[in-house]
Design a protein around this motif. Structure first.
Motif, mmCIF file in Angstrom:
data_model
loop_
_atom_site.group_PDB
_atom_site.id
_atom_site.type_symbol
_atom_site.label_atom_id
_atom_site.label_comp_id
_atom_site.label_asym_id
_atom_site.label_seq_id
_atom_site.Cartn_x
_atom_site.Cartn_y
_atom_site.Cartn_z
ATOM 1 N N GLU A 66 0.771 -1.146 0.028
ATOM 2 C CA GLU A 66 -0.064 0.050 0.263
ATOM 3 C C GLU A 66 0.885 1.159 -0.085
ATOM 4 O O GLU A 66 0.620 2.257 -0.708
ATOM 5 N N PHE A 67 1.771 1.170 0.856
ATOM 6 C CA PHE A 67 2.903 2.379 0.884
ATOM 7 C C PHE A 67 3.653 2.619 -0.589
ATOM 8 O O PHE A 67 3.529 3.819 -0.988
ATOM 9 N N LEU A 68 3.978 1.604 -1.157
ATOM 10 C CA LEU A 68 4.671 1.792 -2.489
ATOM 11 C C LEU A 68 3.785 2.154 -3.495
ATOM 12 O O LEU A 68 4.046 2.848 -4.258
ATOM 13 N N ASP A 69 2.330 1.678 -3.262
ATOM 14 C CA ASP A 69 1.403 2.225 -4.437
ATOM 15 C C ASP A 69 1.157 3.633 -4.349
ATOM 16 O O ASP A 69 0.956 4.427 -4.918
ATOM 17 N N GLU A 70 1.241 4.200 -3.111
ATOM 18 C CA GLU A 70 0.898 5.441 -2.682
ATOM 19 C C GLU A 70 2.156 6.623 -3.192
ATOM 20 O O GLU A 70 1.827 7.388 -3.839
ATOM 21 N N LEU A 71 3.205 5.813 -3.075
ATOM 22 C CA LEU A 71 4.502 6.622 -3.644
ATOM 23 C C LEU A 71 4.545 6.406 -5.050
ATOM 24 O O LEU A 71 4.842 7.695 -5.762
ATOM 25 N N GLU A 72 4.037 5.383 -5.714
ATOM 26 C CA GLU A 72 3.986 5.708 -7.124
ATOM 27 C C GLU A 72 2.874 6.512 -7.586
ATOM 28 O O GLU A 72 3.139 7.319 -8.711
ATOM 29 N N LYS A 73 1.856 6.749 -7.073
ATOM 30 C CA LYS A 73 0.639 7.623 -7.359
ATOM 31 C C LYS A 73 1.299 9.107 -7.198
ATOM 32 O O LYS A 73 0.927 9.891 -8.197
ATOM 33 N N GLU A 74 1.878 9.303 -5.940
ATOM 34 C CA GLU A 74 2.590 10.887 -5.952
ATOM 35 C C GLU A 74 3.518 10.923 -7.075
ATOM 36 O O GLU A 74 3.447 12.239 -7.384
ATOM 37 N N ILE A 77 1.667 11.963 -10.245
ATOM 38 C CA ILE A 77 0.951 13.349 -10.042
ATOM 39 C C ILE A 77 2.158 14.301 -10.237
ATOM 40 O O ILE A 77 1.860 15.254 -11.054
ATOM 41 N N SER A 78 3.130 14.107 -9.569
ATOM 42 C CA SER A 78 4.383 15.185 -9.640
ATOM 43 C C SER A 78 5.126 15.198 -10.936
ATOM 44 O O SER A 78 5.668 16.258 -11.364
ATOM 45 N N SER A 79 4.998 14.257 -11.947
ATOM 46 C CA SER A 79 5.753 14.071 -13.048
ATOM 47 C C SER A 79 4.812 14.903 -14.207
ATOM 48 O O SER A 79 5.353 14.748 -15.544
ATOM 49 N N LYS A 80 3.687 14.750 -13.958
ATOM 50 C CA LYS A 80 2.793 15.584 -14.930
ATOM 51 C C LYS A 80 3.042 17.052 -15.219
ATOM 52 O O LYS A 80 3.176 17.771 -14.448
#
Length: 80
Positions: A66-74, A77-80
């Motif tokens: 869950e933590f790694l999924d959250e980091l990937e989502k962040e 978002i930041s790379s857009k």
């Protein structure tokens, strides 16, 4: 002889005032923490409190996936 004591944060100042007034006690110079070190210590304290609450069954912590999924989502978002 050297003695190490753990004093609650809210009692530290008054305790040190008493200790400094004892003639035969030498207090080593306190190391000042940088703002980033203070932030690290506070974050670590908070994390340990969270672990303690989890061990008591009072809160549920994220698992690693869950933590790694959250980091990937962040990151997405930041790379857009």
């Amino acid at each position: 002889m050297q003695v190490t004591l753990e004093i609650p944060d809210d009692k530290y100042a008054s305790f040190m005032e008493v200790v400094r007034n004892i003639r035969f006690v030498k207090v080593r110079k306190e190391e000042k923490l940088t703002p980033s070190q203070k932030e690290f210590v506070n974050d670590l304290k908070h994390s340990l409190e969270q672990v303690e609450l989890h061990l008591q069954g009072k809160i549920q912590l994220q698992d690693a996936y869950e933590f790694l999924d959250e980091l990937e989502k962040e990151e997405a978002i930041s790379s857009k």
